[in-house]
Design a protein around this motif. Structure first.
Motif, PDB file in Angstrom:
ATOM      1  N   ALA A  54       0.834  -1.203   0.000  1.00 33.55           N
ATOM      2  CA  ALA A  54       0.000   0.000   0.000  1.00 33.55           C
ATOM      3  C   ALA A  54       0.867   1.251   0.000  1.00 33.55           C
ATOM      4  O   ALA A  54       0.563   2.229  -0.691  1.00 33.55           O
ATOM      5  CB  ALA A  54      -0.929  -0.007   1.214  1.00 33.55           C
ATOM      6  N   TYR A  55       1.967   1.215   0.742  1.00 35.82           N
ATOM      7  CA  TYR A  55       2.871   2.366   0.778  1.00 35.82           C
ATOM      8  C   TYR A  55       3.502   2.591  -0.598  1.00 35.82           C
ATOM      9  O   TYR A  55       3.583   3.718  -1.072  1.00 35.82           O
ATOM     10  CB  TYR A  55       3.964   2.163   1.833  1.00 35.82           C
ATOM     11  N   ARG A  56       3.950   1.488  -1.236  1.00 33.35           N
ATOM     12  CA  ARG A  56       4.552   1.631  -2.569  1.00 33.35           C
ATOM     13  C   ARG A  56       3.543   2.221  -3.552  1.00 33.35           C
ATOM     14  O   ARG A  56       3.889   3.089  -4.355  1.00 33.35           O
ATOM     15  CB  ARG A  56       5.065   0.284  -3.070  1.00 33.35           C
ATOM     16  N   LEU A  57       2.309   1.774  -3.473  1.00 34.18           N
ATOM     17  CA  LEU A  57       1.271   2.295  -4.353  1.00 34.18           C
ATOM     18  C   LEU A  57       1.033   3.776  -4.079  1.00 34.18           C
ATOM     19  O   LEU A  57       0.974   4.581  -5.001  1.00 34.18           O
ATOM     20  CB  LEU A  57      -0.032   1.504  -4.177  1.00 34.18           C
ATOM     21  N   SER A  58       0.923   4.136  -2.809  1.00 41.85           N
ATOM     22  CA  SER A  58       0.673   5.544  -2.485  1.00 41.85           C
ATOM     23  C   SER A  58       1.879   6.410  -2.837  1.00 41.85           C
ATOM     24  O   SER A  58       1.722   7.560  -3.233  1.00 41.85           O
ATOM     25  CB  SER A  58       0.308   5.702  -1.007  1.00 41.85           C
ATOM     26  N   SER A  59       3.092   5.853  -2.739  1.00 47.50           N
ATOM     27  CA  SER A  59       4.281   6.618  -3.112  1.00 47.50           C
ATOM     28  C   SER A  59       4.260   6.949  -4.597  1.00 47.50           C
ATOM     29  O   SER A  59       4.627   8.052  -4.998  1.00 47.50           O
ATOM     30  CB  SER A  59       5.549   5.834  -2.775  1.00 47.50           C
ATOM     31  N   LYS A  60       3.825   5.995  -5.430  1.00 46.41           N
ATOM     32  CA  LYS A  60       3.732   6.250  -6.865  1.00 46.41           C
ATOM     33  C   LYS A  60       2.693   7.333  -7.133  1.00 46.41           C
ATOM     34  O   LYS A  60       2.899   8.221  -7.957  1.00 46.41           O
ATOM     35  CB  LYS A  60       3.375   4.968  -7.608  1.00 46.41           C
ATOM     36  N   GLU A  61       1.556   7.250  -6.431  1.00 45.70           N
ATOM     37  CA  GLU A  61       0.511   8.252  -6.606  1.00 45.70           C
ATOM     38  C   GLU A  61       0.991   9.614  -6.120  1.00 45.70           C
ATOM     39  O   GLU A  61       0.732  10.628  -6.766  1.00 45.70           O
ATOM     40  CB  GLU A  61      -0.756   7.831  -5.867  1.00 45.70           C
ATOM     41  N   ASP A  62       1.720   9.650  -5.011  1.00 43.33           N
ATOM     42  CA  ASP A  62       2.268  10.906  -4.496  1.00 43.33           C
ATOM     43  C   ASP A  62       3.248  11.509  -5.486  1.00 43.33           C
ATOM     44  O   ASP A  62       3.263  12.733  -5.692  1.00 43.33           O
ATOM     45  CB  ASP A  62       2.959  10.691  -3.144  1.00 43.33           C
ATOM     46  N   GLN A  64       3.236  11.160  -8.689  1.00 42.06           N
ATOM     47  CA  GLN A  64       2.462  11.697  -9.809  1.00 42.06           C
ATOM     48  C   GLN A  64       1.848  13.041  -9.430  1.00 42.06           C
ATOM     49  O   GLN A  64       1.890  13.989 -10.210  1.00 42.06           O
ATOM     50  CB  GLN A  64       1.372  10.716 -10.218  1.00 42.06           C
ATOM     51  N   ASN A  66       2.951  15.120  -7.172  1.00 43.54           N
ATOM     52  CA  ASN A  66       4.049  16.087  -7.075  1.00 43.54           C
ATOM     53  C   ASN A  66       4.495  16.557  -8.461  1.00 43.54           C
ATOM     54  O   ASN A  66       4.785  17.733  -8.658  1.00 43.54           O
ATOM     55  CB  ASN A  66       5.231  15.482  -6.316  1.00 43.54           C
TER      56      ASN A  66
END
Length: 82
Positions: A54-62, A64, A66
Motif C-alpha cells: 500500500a505504501y509503494r502504491l501511495s508513493s507512486k501516486e504521491d 504523480q 508532485n
C-alpha cells in the motif's frame, strides 16, 4: 473466547525437533502454543507486506501528484507575493 479446533498435521523430523527446542527455550506450554506463536508471526509478516504494498502504491501516486504540482509551484510567484 472461541473454542480451539483440533488439527492433525505431518511434519518432518527437523521441523518437530525445532518445535521441541523452541518449546524448551521459550517455556511454552505445548507444541500447539509453538505453532500458534509461529502463525502469529506469519500473520504479522503478511500484514507488513500488505502495508508495504500500500505504501509503494501511495508513493507512486504521491510522485504523480508532485509532478503535476511542480509546474504550478514554479509559476514565478513566491510566498511573499501572496
Amino acid at each position: 473466547m472461541p473454542t480451539a479446533q483440533k488439527l492433525s498435521i505431518s511434519l518432518d523430523p527437523a521441523a518437530m525437533a525445532f518445535i521441541d527446542v523452541y518449546r524448551q527455550n521459550h517455556q511454552t506450554a505445548s507444541r500447539s502454543q509453538v505453532i500458534h506463536v509461529a502463525l502469529q508471526s506469519l500473520e504479522r509478516q503478511e500484514h507488513e507486506r500488505s502495508l508495504e504494498a500500500a505504501y509503494r502504491l501511495s508513493s507512486k501516486e504521491d510522485a504523480q501528484i508532485n509532478a503535476e504540482f511542480d509546474p504550478a509551484a514554479m509559476d514565478g510567484l513566491n510566498h511573499e507575493a501572496w
